[in-house]
Motif scaffolding. Sequence first.
Motif, PDB file in Angstrom:
ATOM      1  N   GLU A  59      42.617  40.432  18.345  1.00 37.01           N
ATOM      2  CA  GLU A  59      42.328  39.002  18.277  1.00 37.01           C
ATOM      3  C   GLU A  59      40.825  38.791  18.288  1.00 37.01           C
ATOM      4  O   GLU A  59      40.057  39.708  18.603  1.00 37.01           O
ATOM      5  N   ARG A  60      40.437  37.580  17.913  1.00 36.57           N
ATOM      6  CA  ARG A  60      39.003  37.242  17.992  1.00 36.57           C
ATOM      7  C   ARG A  60      38.869  35.782  18.393  1.00 36.57           C
ATOM      8  O   ARG A  60      39.775  34.964  18.179  1.00 36.57           O
ATOM      9  N   HIS A  61      37.697  35.485  18.982  1.00 38.72           N
ATOM     10  CA  HIS A  61      37.398  34.135  19.442  1.00 38.72           C
ATOM     11  C   HIS A  61      36.172  33.656  18.672  1.00 38.72           C
ATOM     12  O   HIS A  61      35.041  33.993  19.023  1.00 38.72           O
ATOM     13  N   PRO A  62      36.390  32.901  17.590  1.00 42.58           N
ATOM     14  CA  PRO A  62      35.258  32.540  16.720  1.00 42.58           C
ATOM     15  C   PRO A  62      34.279  31.556  17.359  1.00 42.58           C
ATOM     16  O   PRO A  62      33.126  31.480  16.928  1.00 42.58           O
ATOM     17  N   LEU A  63      34.712  30.818  18.388  1.00 37.38           N
ATOM     18  CA  LEU A  63      33.886  29.718  18.912  1.00 37.38           C
ATOM     19  C   LEU A  63      33.082  30.081  20.154  1.00 37.38           C
ATOM     20  O   LEU A  63      32.341  29.251  20.673  1.00 37.38           O
ATOM     21  N   GLY A  64      33.245  31.325  20.647  1.00 31.11           N
ATOM     22  CA  GLY A  64      32.477  31.656  21.841  1.00 31.11           C
ATOM     23  C   GLY A  64      32.627  33.100  22.247  1.00 31.11           C
ATOM     24  O   GLY A  64      33.536  33.813  21.789  1.00 31.11           O
ATOM     25  N   SER A  65      31.731  33.525  23.124  1.00 33.02           N
ATOM     26  CA  SER A  65      31.786  34.878  23.685  1.00 33.02           C
ATOM     27  C   SER A  65      32.900  34.954  24.729  1.00 33.02           C
ATOM     28  O   SER A  65      33.443  33.935  25.171  1.00 33.02           O
ATOM     29  N   GLN A  66      33.234  36.171  25.101  1.00 32.26           N
ATOM     30  CA  GLN A  66      34.252  36.366  26.154  1.00 32.26           C
ATOM     31  C   GLN A  66      33.891  37.621  26.950  1.00 32.26           C
ATOM     32  O   GLN A  66      33.793  38.705  26.389  1.00 32.26           O
ATOM     33  N   ALA A  67      33.697  37.430  28.256  1.00 35.52           N
ATOM     34  CA  ALA A  67      33.329  38.548  29.130  1.00 35.52           C
ATOM     35  C   ALA A  67      34.460  38.882  30.093  1.00 35.52           C
ATOM     36  O   ALA A  67      35.156  37.987  30.594  1.00 35.52           O
ATOM     37  N   PHE A  68      34.638  40.172  30.332  1.00 41.85           N
ATOM     38  CA  PHE A  68      35.542  40.657  31.382  1.00 41.85           C
ATOM     39  C   PHE A  68      34.751  41.614  32.268  1.00 41.85           C
ATOM     40  O   PHE A  68      34.233  42.631  31.797  1.00 41.85           O
ATOM     41  N   ILE A  69      34.676  41.275  33.547  1.00 44.25           N
ATOM     42  CA  ILE A  69      33.944  42.116  34.496  1.00 44.25           C
ATOM     43  C   ILE A  69      34.894  42.500  35.614  1.00 44.25           C
ATOM     44  O   ILE A  69      35.419  41.637  36.320  1.00 44.25           O
ATOM     45  N   PRO A  70      35.165  43.810  35.770  1.00 43.90           N
ATOM     46  CA  PRO A  70      36.157  44.216  36.771  1.00 43.90           C
ATOM     47  C   PRO A  70      35.632  44.049  38.191  1.00 43.90           C
ATOM     48  O   PRO A  70      34.449  44.257  38.465  1.00 43.90           O
ATOM     49  N   LEU A 128      43.078  46.422  28.380  1.00 45.66           N
ATOM     50  CA  LEU A 128      43.850  47.656  28.587  1.00 45.66           C
ATOM     51  C   LEU A 128      43.478  48.289  29.918  1.00 45.66           C
ATOM     52  O   LEU A 128      42.359  48.786  30.102  1.00 45.66           O
ATOM     53  N   THR A 129      44.442  48.316  30.827  1.00 49.31           N
ATOM     54  CA  THR A 129      44.224  48.862  32.171  1.00 49.31           C
ATOM     55  C   THR A 129      45.251  49.967  32.421  1.00 49.31           C
ATOM     56  O   THR A 129      46.263  49.745  33.086  1.00 49.31           O
ATOM     57  N   PRO A 130      44.984  51.153  31.891  1.00 43.09           N
ATOM     58  CA  PRO A 130      45.991  52.224  31.965  1.00 43.09           C
ATOM     59  C   PRO A 130      46.010  52.976  33.291  1.00 43.09           C
ATOM     60  O   PRO A 130      46.903  53.811  33.501  1.00 43.09           O
ATOM     61  N   PHE A 131      45.044  52.704  34.182  1.00 41.26           N
ATOM     62  CA  PHE A 131      44.900  53.558  35.367  1.00 41.26           C
ATOM     63  C   PHE A 131      45.328  52.885  36.664  1.00 41.26           C
ATOM     64  O   PHE A 131      45.625  53.569  37.650  1.00 41.26           O
ATOM     65  N   ALA A 132      45.334  51.561  36.694  1.00 42.34           N
ATOM     66  CA  ALA A 132      45.692  50.834  37.923  1.00 42.34           C
ATOM     67  C   ALA A 132      45.813  49.349  37.593  1.00 42.34           C
ATOM     68  O   ALA A 132      45.331  48.893  36.547  1.00 42.34           O
ATOM     69  N   ASP A 133      46.460  48.596  38.457  1.00 37.77           N
ATOM     70  CA  ASP A 133      46.340  47.143  38.405  1.00 37.77           C
ATOM     71  C   ASP A 133      44.866  46.807  38.625  1.00 37.77           C
ATOM     72  O   ASP A 133      44.209  47.408  39.486  1.00 37.77           O
ATOM     73  N   MET A 134      44.348  45.857  37.859  1.00 29.96           N
ATOM     74  CA  MET A 134      42.921  45.525  37.985  1.00 29.96           C
ATOM     75  C   MET A 134      42.707  44.019  37.923  1.00 29.96           C
ATOM     76  O   MET A 134      43.406  43.320  37.192  1.00 29.96           O
ATOM     77  N   SER A 135      41.703  43.564  38.645  1.00 27.61           N
ATOM     78  CA  SER A 135      41.324  42.160  38.634  1.00 27.61           C
ATOM     79  C   SER A 135      39.957  42.009  37.960  1.00 27.61           C
ATOM     80  O   SER A 135      39.028  42.768  38.256  1.00 27.61           O
ATOM     81  N   PHE A 136      39.860  41.031  37.065  1.00 28.48           N
ATOM     82  CA  PHE A 136      38.634  40.800  36.298  1.00 28.48           C
ATOM     83  C   PHE A 136      38.142  39.363  36.479  1.00 28.48           C
ATOM     84  O   PHE A 136      38.947  38.430  36.521  1.00 28.48           O
ATOM     85  N   ILE A 137      36.828  39.216  36.523  1.00 28.90           N
ATOM     86  CA  ILE A 137      36.203  37.915  36.313  1.00 28.90           C
ATOM     87  C   ILE A 137      36.069  37.736  34.803  1.00 28.90           C
ATOM     88  O   ILE A 137      35.531  38.622  34.119  1.00 28.90           O
ATOM     89  N   CYS A 138      36.558  36.624  34.295  1.00 23.84           N
ATOM     90  CA  CYS A 138      36.476  36.334  32.857  1.00 23.84           C
ATOM     91  C   CYS A 138      35.571  35.116  32.666  1.00 23.84           C
ATOM     92  O   CYS A 138      35.735  34.109  33.346  1.00 23.84           O
ATOM     93  N   VAL A 139      34.621  35.233  31.756  1.00 24.45           N
ATOM     94  CA  VAL A 139      33.746  34.104  31.427  1.00 24.45           C
ATOM     95  C   VAL A 139      33.879  33.870  29.927  1.00 24.45           C
ATOM     96  O   VAL A 139      33.483  34.729  29.123  1.00 24.45           O
ATOM     97  N   ASP A 140      34.481  32.742  29.561  1.00 28.94           N
ATOM     98  CA  ASP A 140      34.640  32.477  28.132  1.00 28.94           C
ATOM     99  C   ASP A 140      34.581  30.982  27.864  1.00 28.94           C
ATOM    100  O   ASP A 140      34.184  30.205  28.727  1.00 28.94           O
ATOM    101  N   ARG A 141      35.009  30.605  26.683  1.00 25.07           N
ATOM    102  CA  ARG A 141      34.811  29.250  26.188  1.00 25.07           C
ATOM    103  C   ARG A 141      36.102  28.461  26.302  1.00 25.07           C
ATOM    104  O   ARG A 141      37.176  28.951  25.980  1.00 25.07           O
TER     105      ARG A 141
END
Lengths: 168, 168
Positions: free
Chosen positions: A73-84, A129-142
Amino acid sequence: MKMIPLQRLTPEVFAPYGDVIEATGEPSYQINNGNADRYHALATVTHDAQGSAIISIVNSRKQPTPHTVTVVERHPLGSQAFIPRDKTPFVIVVAEAGERVRSDQLRAFISNGEQGINYHAGTWHGLLLTPFADMSFICVDRDGAGNNCEEWHFDEVDQVLLDIPPLD
Amino acid sequence: MKMIPLQRLTPEVFAPYGDVIEATGEPSYQINNGNADRYHALATVTHDAQGSAIISIVNSRKQPTPHTVTVVERHPLGSQAFIPRDKTPFVIVVAEAGERVRSDQLRAFISNGEQGINYHAGTWHGLLLTPFADMSFICVDRDGAGNNCEEWHFDEVDQVLLDIPPLD
């Protein structure tokens, strides 16, 4: 089905797709009377004039391996960050921005357990994709009106398999 | 010197100052084919038209207790979020936005180890306070030309002492 390997995530290899968010080397400067180190502007959040930037939390469940990339997928209108928030590597699948995407353009990266990423607007990317463990992310997007999510489904013959070895 | 106690941080008590960023209760919706839960738009990032939103990392060293609040600052041109990557409480000192600030307006909150915060533009706030451990934060705030940081120094008679008991 073609199999693609995981490359180690670095700012250099990821530059065509976005930013790597990681505090490495000397800090940009100190704040709080010298009590804290700031690594400044590791990523810029972009959005169109109609949108705004928001902060969300995304909790991702551990996924089985190997993984088949069937859709990007892509988000044409803004950036998207995932920080674990967890110090666990995760896997990032991307292809360069463009109207169309071919599966031979896909690249797969594995983070080092500290790194987050910021997709530039328009970068094609796989699901988190989190193949190693359950993970929590901070997401910053539009957020805002307009279609900011386009999907591209690969025909079965074009799908790729990710080789995801266990962590050392 | 007046001593002020720590209140437990909740969205309700923090509402005059900003947002609490925490994944509680039911997620807003699922993403990634049902493999992840999204807690959507827990905070909105604001900035003036000349500025942009950026993502930084701030690593704060453990500070001694008790703590004396001698100075607060505010960012008139944009919001500022701090989200801990470590599951450790931290301390937030704030006063409502306004041209002037009196020390009897100060409130002090302690997070629960999961919560992040987003100061609204203009909220007076103390320095990032990490009395329990070294902590790493994701920071989302405004970058760009213009003066986006104003400080207010309290006279010695107006300074307040924070009572920060050890964690249970």
